[in-house]
Motif scaffolding. Structure first.
Motif: not given
Length: 176
Positions: A48-58
């Protein structure tokens, strides 16, 4: 097969149509051009990568390359639910780089003649369908053919650039 024969074969396929990788999202059939598909992999661990839109899972690490992963159902505002046994990642190339698309299952690779693809229907002025190249009947079902270049918005692509910059910084750090 010689290189000239291979080039001629590709040219013939382009004249008569193209090949498409078909996949399912919530029992609906979708397709993308096979030429943009790098590979199809099993869904594994996603960082996971913080501060991304929800659809970007990481991101995933694919043989040393960091690849952002998008849940297409979430991107299209569909019910996502839990990932199942056949959920996989289609690794694709587009002008913004490489991205993984989480789909329920890959169905097949089919050839479609250009005349078999209908224009995208109009749903009114307030509904965007830019991400669709068209629609076609495939194995008795109607399939939405996606334009991989337009599935992500400019803002989404900017988020991808930020992820790539993180990867470049990490790669540039000296080993400790």
């Amino acid at each position: 097969m010689t290189e000239a024969a291979a080039v001629k074969r590709v040219e013939e396929q382009m004249e008569g149509g193209r090949q498409y990788v078909t996949f399912c999202l919530n029992e609906e059939l979708y397709a993308i051009e096979a030429l943009v598909v790098q590979e199809i992999i099993e869904l594994g661990a996603i960082t996971k990568v913080p501060h991304l839109p929800d659809f970007f899972k990481g991101v995933i690490n694919l043989r040393g390359t960091i690849i952002p992963v998008v849940d297409l159902k979430m991107k299209f505002a569909m019910h996502s639910g839990e990932y199942k046994k056949h959920t996989c990642v289609i690794v694709t190339e587009f002008s913004g780089g490489t991205i993984g698309l989480i789909v329920d299952a890959v169905s097949d690779v089919l050839s479609l003649a250009n005349e078999d693809i209908s224009d995208t229907p109009s749903f009114g002025a307030h509904i965007t369908t830019d991400f669709m190249k068209g629609m076609s009947r495939m194995d008795g079902n109607l399939a939405i053919i996606l334009d991989i270049e337009k599935v992500l918005s400019e803002a989404d692509t900017a988020s991808l650039s930020a992820i790539r910059n993180m990867d470049n910084i990490k790669a540039a750090e000296p080993a400790r």
